[in-house]
Scaffold this motif. Sequence first.
Motif, PDB file in Angstrom:
ATOM      1  N   LEU A  51       0.839  -1.196   0.000  1.00 25.95           N
ATOM      2  CA  LEU A  51       0.000   0.000   0.000  1.00 25.95           C
ATOM      3  C   LEU A  51       0.872   1.243   0.000  1.00 25.95           C
ATOM      4  N   VAL A  52       0.499   2.204  -0.843  1.00 25.50           N
ATOM      5  CA  VAL A  52       1.161   3.508  -0.851  1.00 25.50           C
ATOM      6  C   VAL A  52       0.087   4.550  -0.563  1.00 25.50           C
ATOM      7  N   ILE A  53       0.340   5.381   0.423  1.00 23.04           N
ATOM      8  CA  ILE A  53      -0.527   6.520   0.709  1.00 23.04           C
ATOM      9  C   ILE A  53       0.220   7.729   0.177  1.00 23.04           C
ATOM     10  N   VAL A  54      -0.382   8.415  -0.808  1.00 20.02           N
ATOM     11  CA  VAL A  54       0.359   9.457  -1.518  1.00 20.02           C
ATOM     12  C   VAL A  54      -0.474  10.723  -1.689  1.00 20.02           C
ATOM     13  N   ASP A  55       0.160  11.846  -1.431  1.00 20.12           N
ATOM     14  CA  ASP A  55      -0.414  13.166  -1.683  1.00 20.12           C
ATOM     15  C   ASP A  55      -0.301  13.421  -3.188  1.00 20.12           C
ATOM     16  N   ILE A  56      -0.983  14.450  -3.660  1.00 15.33           N
ATOM     17  CA  ILE A  56      -0.880  14.795  -5.085  1.00 15.33           C
ATOM     18  C   ILE A  56       0.203  15.840  -5.311  1.00 15.33           C
ATOM     19  N   LEU A  64      -0.198  11.913  -8.799  1.00 12.03           N
ATOM     20  CA  LEU A  64      -0.943  11.273  -9.890  1.00 12.03           C
ATOM     21  C   LEU A  64      -0.007  10.550 -10.852  1.00 12.03           C
ATOM     22  N   GLU A  65       1.161  11.129 -11.072  1.00  9.18           N
ATOM     23  CA  GLU A  65       2.154  10.456 -11.910  1.00  9.18           C
ATOM     24  C   GLU A  65       2.700   9.226 -11.191  1.00  9.18           C
ATOM     25  N   ILE A  66       2.909   9.349  -9.881  1.00  8.33           N
ATOM     26  CA  ILE A  66       3.359   8.196  -9.093  1.00  8.33           C
ATOM     27  C   ILE A  66       2.329   7.077  -9.193  1.00  8.33           C
ATOM     28  N   LEU A  67       1.048   7.419  -9.059  1.00  8.68           N
ATOM     29  CA  LEU A  67      -0.036   6.444  -9.203  1.00  8.68           C
ATOM     30  C   LEU A  67       0.090   5.703 -10.529  1.00  8.68           C
ATOM     31  N   HIS A  68       0.176   6.456 -11.610  1.00 11.40           N
ATOM     32  CA  HIS A  68       0.237   5.858 -12.946  1.00 11.40           C
ATOM     33  C   HIS A  68       1.458   4.949 -13.107  1.00 11.40           C
ATOM     34  N   ARG A  69       2.592   5.451 -12.722  1.00 11.96           N
ATOM     35  CA  ARG A  69       3.834   4.688 -12.923  1.00 11.96           C
ATOM     36  C   ARG A  69       3.894   3.432 -12.051  1.00 11.96           C
ATOM     37  N   GLY A 143     -12.492   7.477 -21.933  1.00 10.89           N
ATOM     38  CA  GLY A 143     -11.610   8.558 -22.380  1.00 10.89           C
ATOM     39  C   GLY A 143     -10.175   8.146 -22.160  1.00 10.89           C
ATOM     40  N   ARG A 144      -9.393   9.100 -21.823  1.00  8.66           N
ATOM     41  CA  ARG A 144      -7.992   8.833 -21.544  1.00  8.66           C
ATOM     42  C   ARG A 144      -7.916   7.865 -20.366  1.00  8.66           C
ATOM     43  N   SER A 145      -7.190   6.787 -20.518  1.00 10.87           N
ATOM     44  CA  SER A 145      -7.144   5.756 -19.484  1.00 10.87           C
ATOM     45  C   SER A 145      -6.012   5.982 -18.502  1.00 10.87           C
ATOM     46  N   ARG A 146      -5.226   6.979 -18.750  1.00  7.58           N
ATOM     47  CA  ARG A 146      -4.104   7.227 -17.830  1.00  7.58           C
ATOM     48  C   ARG A 146      -3.848   8.723 -17.751  1.00  7.58           C
ATOM     49  N   PRO A 148      -2.055  12.289 -18.157  1.00 10.74           N
ATOM     50  CA  PRO A 148      -1.343  12.798 -19.333  1.00 10.74           C
ATOM     51  C   PRO A 148       0.136  13.065 -19.054  1.00 10.74           C
ATOM     52  N   PHE A 149       0.883  12.019 -18.747  1.00 11.76           N
ATOM     53  CA  PHE A 149       2.302  12.163 -18.460  1.00 11.76           C
ATOM     54  C   PHE A 149       3.103  11.372 -19.467  1.00 11.76           C
ATOM     55  N   ALA A 150       4.285  11.823 -19.747  1.00 10.51           N
ATOM     56  CA  ALA A 150       5.176  11.066 -20.609  1.00 10.51           C
ATOM     57  C   ALA A 150       5.679   9.853 -19.846  1.00 10.51           C
ATOM     58  N   THR A 151       5.832   8.774 -20.529  1.00 10.40           N
ATOM     59  CA  THR A 151       6.357   7.551 -19.867  1.00 10.40           C
ATOM     60  C   THR A 151       7.670   7.155 -20.445  1.00 10.40           C
TER      61      THR A 151
END
Length: 151
Positions: A51-56, A64-69, A143-146, A148-151
């Motif tokens: 589990l990761v508890i993360v601020d935005i 949000l980028e951490i979530l996606h990655r 819509g967009r499933s992730r 909008p960050f570069a990977t």
Amino acid sequence: MKTVYIIEDEEILRDLLSTFITTAYPELELLGMTGDGGEGFEKCLELAPDLVIVDIQLPEVNGLEILHRLKQKFPKIKILIFSGKTSYQTVKIAVNGNADGFINKISGLDELEKAIDAVSKGEQFFSPEIRDEVARIRAEAPGRSRPPFAT
């Protein structure tokens, strides 16, 4: 769920989350915590917490980028967003990024406990004030499933 990592830039909230988790959840091992998104992301890659508890809003890499990655790297990881930023767009990015939960920072400890309990059971938890938005987002055309960050 056995291990947890906290990424929160406000030191007092980081310390309070740490104390709450170690007190209310003795079965969980707190692997660490940081106030920097970049460092937190790297530590999560290294430690692979359950589990990761993360601020935005974080320095270096936002939550949000951490979530996606992290969801890309560890699809089964549980991520609970802990933020005061509850705009429609923010919630949409979190929902489309497969966040397991989203709790508003103004929520009390009772709600945080409900969120951790739900996520640990494989359920999702969203603060009451954003549940209607979450339902609308899920009902929208795909819509967009992730984020909008570069990977």
